[in-house]
Design a protein around this motif. Structure first.
Motif, short mmCIF file in Angstrom:
data_model
loop_
_atom_site.label_atom_id
_atom_site.label_comp_id
_atom_site.label_asym_id
_atom_site.label_seq_id
_atom_site.Cartn_x
_atom_site.Cartn_y
_atom_site.Cartn_z
N ARG B 117 0.83 -1.20 0.00
CA ARG B 117 0.00 0.00 0.00
C ARG B 117 0.87 1.25 0.00
N THR B 118 1.90 1.23 0.83
CA THR B 118 2.77 2.39 0.93
C THR B 118 3.55 2.60 -0.36
N PHE B 119 4.00 1.49 -0.96
CA PHE B 119 4.69 1.59 -2.25
C PHE B 119 3.77 2.20 -3.29
N GLY B 120 2.49 1.82 -3.21
CA GLY B 120 1.51 2.37 -4.14
C GLY B 120 1.49 3.89 -4.06
N TRP B 121 1.47 4.40 -2.84
CA TRP B 121 1.48 5.86 -2.68
C TRP B 121 2.78 6.47 -3.17
N MET B 122 3.88 5.74 -2.98
CA MET B 122 5.16 6.27 -3.45
C MET B 122 5.15 6.40 -4.96
N ILE B 123 4.57 5.40 -5.62
CA ILE B 123 4.51 5.44 -7.09
C ILE B 123 3.66 6.64 -7.54
N LEU B 124 2.59 6.90 -6.81
CA LEU B 124 1.71 8.01 -7.18
C LEU B 124 2.38 9.36 -6.96
N LEU B 125 3.03 9.49 -5.81
CA LEU B 125 3.44 10.82 -5.38
C LEU B 125 4.85 11.22 -5.79
N VAL B 131 0.91 11.33 -10.36
CA VAL B 131 0.28 12.63 -10.07
C VAL B 131 1.09 13.76 -10.68
N SER B 132 2.41 13.67 -10.53
CA SER B 132 3.28 14.70 -11.07
C SER B 132 3.12 14.81 -12.59
N ASN B 133 3.12 13.65 -13.26
CA ASN B 133 2.96 13.65 -14.72
C ASN B 133 1.60 14.19 -15.14
N LEU B 134 0.58 13.85 -14.35
CA LEU B 134 -0.77 14.29 -14.65
C LEU B 134 -0.86 15.81 -14.56
N LEU B 135 -0.24 16.37 -13.52
CA LEU B 135 -0.25 17.82 -13.33
C LEU B 135 0.44 18.52 -14.50
N GLN B 136 1.57 17.93 -14.93
CA GLN B 136 2.29 18.53 -16.05
C GLN B 136 1.46 18.44 -17.33
N TRP B 137 0.84 17.29 -17.52
CA TRP B 137 0.02 17.08 -18.71
C TRP B 137 -1.14 18.08 -18.75
N ALA B 138 -1.71 18.33 -17.56
CA ALA B 138 -2.85 19.23 -17.48
C ALA B 138 -2.41 20.69 -17.52
N LEU B 140 -0.85 22.26 -15.20
CA LEU B 140 -0.89 22.90 -13.88
C LEU B 140 0.51 23.04 -13.27
N ALA B 141 1.46 22.34 -13.86
CA ALA B 141 2.83 22.45 -13.38
C ALA B 141 3.75 22.43 -14.59
N ASP B 142 4.82 23.25 -14.56
CA ASP B 142 5.69 23.28 -15.72
C ASP B 142 6.94 22.44 -15.52
N GLN B 143 7.08 21.83 -14.33
CA GLN B 143 8.20 20.90 -14.13
C GLN B 143 7.77 19.83 -13.15
N PRO B 144 8.52 18.72 -13.07
CA PRO B 144 8.09 17.65 -12.16
C PRO B 144 7.90 18.15 -10.73
N VAL B 145 6.86 17.67 -10.09
CA VAL B 145 6.56 18.09 -8.73
C VAL B 145 6.85 16.94 -7.77
N GLU B 146 7.63 17.21 -6.76
CA GLU B 146 7.92 16.18 -5.76
C GLU B 146 6.90 16.30 -4.64
N MET B 147 6.09 15.24 -4.48
CA MET B 147 5.09 15.29 -3.41
C MET B 147 5.42 14.33 -2.29
N LEU B 148 6.51 13.60 -2.49
CA LEU B 148 6.91 12.62 -1.49
C LEU B 148 7.85 13.29 -0.48
N TYR B 149 8.16 12.57 0.55
CA TYR B 149 9.16 13.01 1.53
C TYR B 149 8.79 14.31 2.22
#
Lengths: 357, 285, 370
Positions: B117-125, B131-138, B140-149
């Motif tokens: 489960r935790t790995f799943g969240w790591m893959i997402l965040l 999520v980062s790729n989705l934001l860039q695609w949409a 909403l972000a012009d560079q990769p976003v780090e949401m982990l750590y």
């Protein structure tokens, strides 16, 4: 009549002894080791040759010692901690038993390595460990994106900020100390001097912290970070770097300018081990050059087996030679035994670095 | 006949007593004794309170505990805020198949291990994650976003892991609330907010409190989620205990930490019960 | 009762469909101010659906509901001048009695002291002045009942809805509460709409009763109307006890008919509803108390129907004691109420008796209606 009876009795006794000998020789060897040190094929060959069965438990230095400490040295028949982690825990917890070197085929070992390990693992005149696998830890860098990283302290460089990683464990403390021109090994015996060195390292690591992406915990995590490109430089084991190199030619292991840190994983007998004969048999078996080469091919690291190099795969040798030109081999800093109680000083440093903002 | 009853009683009691003593009582006594030892030399120990003294005088340890406790309380509150409407929907609005399906959906994440489960969240965040790729695609972000750590990632992981343990007691207590009582609330002039506040929440209070206790304790004692999602700044109390036991070989201090965790978390739970006017019997009963 | 011309509650062509099922089918009725109106019907007849539509918990498919002449269709439940006493009362277990009764007043934003006064008054009126601080589960069934009514009545609703509130009580208490409910209604002078499947509750308390079956009102009238002059076979069978025969109409004479049962009995009765036709199947309903008992045929004094039979059971129940007579010709069982004069007090099993009644007392309906 009597001679016949005697004959019968003798036969019977011989049979009984034979039976006992049979049971003694078909033991279960409970092996506490690192991933890759007991490949499936080696275990099968060993079982076929000796009749023993092998149960492998994979672990790391700290867990090995914690497990043995919890049982007072029971539950396993053979363990493989690093040579610097034998004398201290033995003096403190008494979890190992002395090794009978006469039961080993000493000619299979590289002589200098064997004598060094014996010297490092002798407590009160008894020898506790013999060498098995050795390797180094240093830097893994993506040469295309982190060309500036040549030494541990270069991980703090501004051009790689946010894209570096390391473990928050003692090798990092030692590595940074060497890289800062200090000699922590020389201060092992002097607690005050060691504390002073660690104080400086702590200040450096705290400064570096904002540029660190994360402290990695396991090999797989590091692999993921490097492969995805989220991290371009990290402290790591040599084999990790070589494995990544196979996928991406830009990434490889680099021996740091101040010297890679050399470690030797050993064989030790836990204090309450029950199948010493099987344990000795395993050691003698895996030190055979062709078997040792199989382990090298599986784990990536070279062994203390004499002549095994001849059997090791060519590209592994090539990677090793690329990472370790002769002058780099000379610079390897080999871990001396850690005196008991040193971990407390390092622990405090690691805790404070972790808590620093 | 009387002897028979007594024998039956003893037979029924034995597993309980064995369980309590062997698995709960003895290990804790042993831990407590370990926590009272002080290493004075190689293999030599004295009895003292030095380990507890270390805990109380080292600001780092106190700070870590405080941070862990506050984060756990926040995680509990967030879990409650999300779980309450979900549970209300499952217990009161959804009917039949939909109800059991929704309930099952809350359960599904628990079929896989916490690690996965935790790995799943790591893959997402993660920076190169979904999520980062989705934001860039949409855009909403012009560079990769780090949401982990960071703390937010820890919070997401804790809330996700705890959700079921809040939903189950809430659904159970809410289901026991007669629909007519809610209707009566509206019939007598209440609106959605006042009915929730005066009727639904007081009725669900035992479920809220027991769910909160469980979630708080689970968050406080969680090790994997904070370490993996929190990265370099996770700073979780259980991590300290783990490193004392495993990395430092300092069982004595580790045991003392363990007892402080038990003691302080008990105080926090007791305080919360007092604050909300609930009792443990009412909550668990 | 007020003489206000506007009825308190008017339902016009009220219909509620659940999928294909018409739970309530085109029902219209008016409830005059201050009256006690009951909807009586078996479970599943749609009476609860009507009540929930009036309370606002259900939206009608079509039709209109107006209270004091104003449509409430678009008014949410918490704004309707209607309150409801639920089947299981639905007192708030998390509040004490005074808080329960004061809930609606608090919601209206009334001042604390005023609420206290009003709650005190209400408790006084239901005869339980000292229970304000008690918990809900400390009250008896009857006390809860009264609190549930008081909780609604402090809000002075135009209409009070009661959804089988006596169902959970034991028999003795239920009898007592019937009287008390009626008294409370008079005391509060409020319109009560009461739904029940228990005919004795409806008959005892109501000014008007609507008998409901399969989503429609079969008949609306006073208890007496329903009992003595049922409009439909369903009402005749559902309200009160009745002996029942089915047969083919053989003769028609100025409202009275003669019919023949398959077993061969010839019976005379009065047709209600549709005009009778020779050969048509009809159902006849006859109250046990409408039958005269006599030791011989002379004692029946020229009744239009005369039967004889043997007593097979004595059902003693004080003033409502009955006997079951097995009719000599067909072997059918007929229930007969014993006259209160005590004339037949010594009757015993196996005695022969004669039964007689007038055609006007036997209500007949075209068969197939129920």
């Amino acid at each position: 009549m009597i001679p016949t009876q005697m004959k019968h009795a003798t036969t019977a006794m011989a049979l009984v002894f034979a039976g006992l000998a049979q049971t003694a020789s078909a033991d279960t060897l409970r092996l506490l080791t690192w991933g890759g040190y007991a490949p499936e094929e080696v275990v099968e060959l060993f079982e076929a040759e000796t009749g023993h069965t092998v149960e492998v438990t994979k672990s790391n230095n700290e867990e090995m010692i914690a497990k043995l400490r919890a049982t007072g040295g029971g539950g396993f028949d053979l363990a493989q901690p690093s040579q610097d982690r034998i004398a201290g825990p033995q003096a403190e917890f008494g979890i190992y038993k002395p090794m009978d070197l006469s039961k080993l085929d000493q000619t299979q070992f590289i002589g200098s390595m064997l004598s060094a390990t014996i010297a490092n693992t002798t407590v009160d005149g008894a020898v506790y460990g013999v060498p098995h696998v050795w390797g180094t830890s240093g830097l893994v860098t993506d040469t295309a994106n982190a060309g500036s990283v040549k030494d541990y302290t270069d991980l703090c460089n501004a051009d790689v900020a946010g894209k570096v990683s390391y473990r928050l464990k003692r090798p990092t403390l030692i590595g940074f100390a060497f890289s800062m021109g200090l000699d922590p090994f020389a201060a092992y015996g002097d607690e005050a001097a060691y504390k002073e060195i660690m104080g400086k390292v702590e200040a450096k690591l705290t400064d570096c912290k904002p540029g660190v992406k994360t402290y990695w915990g396991g090999g797989d995590e590091l692999m993921g970070l490097m492969r995805s490109g989220e991290v371009v430089a990290s402290m790591a084991w040599d084999t990790g770097g070589w494995k990544l190199n196979a996928d991406n030619a830009d990434i490889t292991f680099v021996a740091p300018a101040s010297g890679a840190l050399g470690w030797i994983d050993t064989f030790v007998l836990p204090a309450k081990g029950k199948s010493d004969d099987a344990a000795y048999a395993w050691i003698n078996f895996v030190m055979k050059p062709e078997i040792a080469a199989m382990i090298t091919n599986a784990a990536g690291n070279f062994t203390a087996s004499k002549g095994a190099d001849a059997f090791v795969s060519a590209d592994l040798k090539a990677r090793y030679q690329a990472s370790f030109p002769p002058e780099a081999v000379d610079k390897i800093n080999w871990y001396p035994p850690v005196p008991a109680g040193l971990e407390a000083i390092e622990g405090g440093v690691l805790d404070r670095v972790k808590a620093a903002k | 006949m009387r002897d028979g009853t007594r024998l039956g009683f003893i037979l029924l009691l034995t597993p309980l007593v064995l369980w309590l003593t062997l698995l709960i009582f003895i290990p804790h006594v042993d831990m407590f004794l370990v926590s009272l030892r002080e290493r004075v030399g190689v293999g030599q120990y004295d009895t003292s309170l030095a380990n507890y003294h270390t805990f109380l005088t080292e600001p780092l340890y106190l700070w870590t505990f405080l941070r862990t406790a506050v984060m756990s309380v926040v995680a509990t509150v967030i879990t409650l805020l999300i779980a309450f409407p979900v549970s209300y929907y499952i217990a009161k609005i959804a009917k039949g198949r939909l109800q059991s399906t929704l309930f099952l959906m809350c359960l599904i994440p628990f079929y896989v291990s916490e690690l996965v489960r935790t790995f799943g969240w790591m893959i997402l965040l993660r920076e190169t994650g979904i999520v980062s790729n989705l934001l860039q695609w949409a855009g909403l972000a012009d560079q990769p976003v780090e949401m982990l750590y960071n703390d937010a990632a820890i919070m997401i992981g804790l809330v996700y892991t705890s959700m079921l343990f809040m939903v189950v007691p809430l659904v159970t207590t809410l289901e026991s609330l007669d629909d007519a009582v809610i209707e009566a609330g509206y019939d007598l002039g209440g609106n959605a907010w006042s009915v929730t506040r005066e009727i639904v929440i007081p009725h669900a209070a035992p479920g809220i409190v027991s769910g909160s206790i469980v979630v708080f304790m689970l968050s406080l004692g969680n090790y994997l989620t904070p370490t993996m999602l929190g990265g370099k700044d996770s700073l979780w109390f259980t991590e300290l205990i783990y490193s004392q036991f495993i990395v430092r070989f300092n069982w004595e201090l580790g045991a003392a930490f363990g007892f402080m965790l038990l003691f302080l978390s008990s105080i926090i739970v007791w305080g919360m019960l007092k604050l909300t006017g609930q009792t443990l019997e009412k909550t668990m009963g | 009762m007020t003489l206000d011309a506007t009825p308190d509650l008017t339902c016009t062509d009220l219909t509620k469909r659940f999928g294909d099922v018409r739970a309530v089918d085109n029902v219209s009725f008016t409830v005059p101010a201050g009256s006690f109106f009951s909807i009586l019907g078996p479970s599943g007849c749609g009476k609860t659906t009507i009540m929930r539509m009036i309370a606002g918990f259900l939206e009608p498919t079509s039709g209109d509901i107006s209270i004091k002449g104003r449509s409430v269709l678009n008014v949410p439940p918490n704004k309707r001048p209607v309150n409801m006493v639920f089947q299981h009362l639905a007192l708030f277990p998390m509040m004490n009695i005074a808080e329960n009764i004061g809930y609606g007043l608090r919601r209206r934003g009334m001042g604390k002291s005023e609420i206290t006064t009003k709650v005190g008054d209400a408790l006084e009126r239901i005869g339980l002045p000292d229970i304000g601080t008690r918990k809900v589960d400390e009250l008896s069934g009857g006390q809860k009942q009264r609190v549930a009514i008081a909780r609604c009545m402090v809000l002075e609703p135009d209409v009070l809805l009661l959804d089988e509130p006596l169902g959970a009580l034991d028999l003795k208490l239920r009898e007592h509460m019937k009287v008390e409910l009626k008294a409370l209604q008079a005391a509060f002078d409020t319109t009560f709409v009461y739904i029940t499947h228990d005919q004795s509750e409806a008959l005892v308390m109501s000014d008007q009763i609507a008998v409901m079956n399969q989503g429609v009102f079969e008949q609306v009238g006073t208890a007496r109307d329903l009992y003595y002059r049922p409009d439909t076979a369903f009402v005749a069978g559902f309200v009160g006890e009745a002996n029942r025969w089915r047969g083919a109409i053989t003769r028609i004479q100025s409202g009275e008919i003669e019919m023949q049962t398959p077993e061969g009995l010839t019976l005379r009765g009065t047709m209600t509803g549709t005009a009778p036709a020779i050969g048509q199947q009809a159902d006849m309903f006859l109250r046990p108390e409408a039958i005269n008992l006599a030791a011989d045929t002379d004692g029946l004094g020229g009744a239009q129907n005369v039967l004889s039979g043997v007593v097979t059971s004595l059902l003693f129940n004080g003033a409502a004691s009955r006997i079951i007579v097995r009719e000599a010709q067909t072997g059918a069982d007929i229930e007969v109420t014993l006259p209160q004069s005590g004339a037949f007090a010594s009757l015993s099993k196996g005695d022969g008796v004669h039964l007689g009644w007038q055609a006007a007392q036997a209500n007949c309906f075209a068969a197939g209606e129920a």
